[in-house]
Design an enzyme around this catalytic site. Sequence first.
Site, PDB file in Angstrom:
ATOM      1  N   SER A 317      -7.946  10.420  -2.828  1.00 47.25           N
ATOM      2  CA  SER A 317      -6.895   9.829  -1.999  1.00 47.25           C
ATOM      3  C   SER A 317      -6.921   8.305  -1.994  1.00 47.25           C
ATOM      4  CB  SER A 317      -7.028  10.315  -0.548  1.00 47.25           C
ATOM      5  OG  SER A 317      -6.839  11.709  -0.465  1.00 47.25           O
ATOM      6  N   HIS A 404      -5.464  13.900   6.718  1.00 45.83           N
ATOM      7  CA  HIS A 404      -6.485  14.846   6.242  1.00 45.83           C
ATOM      8  C   HIS A 404      -7.472  15.230   7.345  1.00 45.83           C
ATOM      9  CE1 HIS A 404      -5.155  15.027   2.128  1.00 45.83           C
ATOM     10  NE2 HIS A 404      -5.143  13.708   2.034  1.00 45.83           N
TER      11      HIS A 404
END
Length: 490
Positions: A317, A404
């Site tokens: 990410s 997340h």
Amino acid sequence: MGVERSNDGRGLGASMAGLWRRLVKGREEDKAPVPRSAGVPARTWRRINEVLKAAAGDYDGEARARERVGHLLAFYRDAGDDDRREFLARLEAGFAAPAAEVRRAIEDYLNASDGAARVRAEGLLAASLESPRLRILRQFNLLPDGVHALVDMRADLYRLGADACPALEQDLLRLLTLWFDAGFLELRRIGWESPASLLEKLIRYEAVHEIKSWSDLRNRLDSDRRCYAFFHGRMPAEPLIFVEVALVREIADKVQTLLDETQPTLDPESATTAIFYSISNAQTGLRGVSMGEFLIKRVVQQLLSEYPRLRNFATLSPIPGFSRWLDKRLAEAAYLERIPTEVRALLEATGKSGMAAIQHCLAQEVAGAAGQPALKAWLEGECAYYLAREKSGKHPLDPVGRFHFSNGASLGRINWLGDVSARGLRQSCGLMVNYIYALKNIERQHQDYAREGSLTLDADVERCLDAALRLRRGRRPAGRATPASPAGVS
């Protein structure tokens, strides 16, 4: 990864080249403003006001409602930006819930004498809170493309200034949240054999790592790659949100390696790890409508059904706000004094200041001209502090981290020079992170985050964070141990 060739390479190449030219043209058109109309005459606005008032009134049949809302949509689509803005402003200003009616309904609810009366009063209160504006918007559902039209209308609100129409924005969000509930969404895999029109949209909507060519796209759709998207029955040709996945043998730490077209293709049956390396929201008008968490969980289930040998599920990410946060800190005298002496000397030697000095050092690192372990250790520590300690309320300041962590993931590893693209260096000093989705821990970590804002950090990130905290206490960081790999799914 290797890219297969068509037997008719010349025909395929010509076809793809034509599609690519149309796509590039489409991107340029996306950036151009909607042409302004010559201005709508006053009599037309009077007619629009009449139609809006009729649509906001008592229901008088599906055929009449469809005719009215069809007229409104045709007007809106033909209008230029100024007239669209005026249309949205009229919806905002003229169709709020009547305050007196709401007040009476609240009093009746509070004064209800028994359970049955309270139930009736609750229903009347809910009805009073439904604005005439919401009744107008709901009727768009009567048109075949009406739902899509409302999604586009909300996107226009953001483009033209959503802060000018907060009540309209709220009503649109309320309606679209109901209509785009996860139960109404269909998960589909997008592959190289998908329609060209859909592949064009995939290129256009990719928001994390730009798809630079048809060859690049084909690489991302090869046999050891997956792309899944959510679709809605009323927008069957439009991906709403999509995720790109790499099937590999270990947790990835560099996105350029995953995107490298020269890398050999892996037999997906031998993969043990699924890396989610790009998640893109395709529809601006659905901002704030929760779909991403359901997408990841559905994709994990789908992958496990196809490849039961998969053990690890992780992301690679970006950290889109890190450089911006660091730039603000570098403007603080107290922060500058805490930078380790060796790092400060590196930055001063560039002859630049602030982020310009850091970017200069990173450029040398990428070029292989310098090994700067002190800079690496300091930036990783500051990144850990940013992700774990910088908050907006009880939630992480970083939007990707917030997403997340709220899904039940842990922060597994900070990757040095994980993204050396110009964008990656600019936004996050080249750093990327792995969020780990350990299936046995997801629900517990999700609950801990929802209740207390608790974040789960793996050991390597804890060590980076400890180094940053020691600097803030005025103590020299302890020696860095060899980084441990993040725990996988068992």
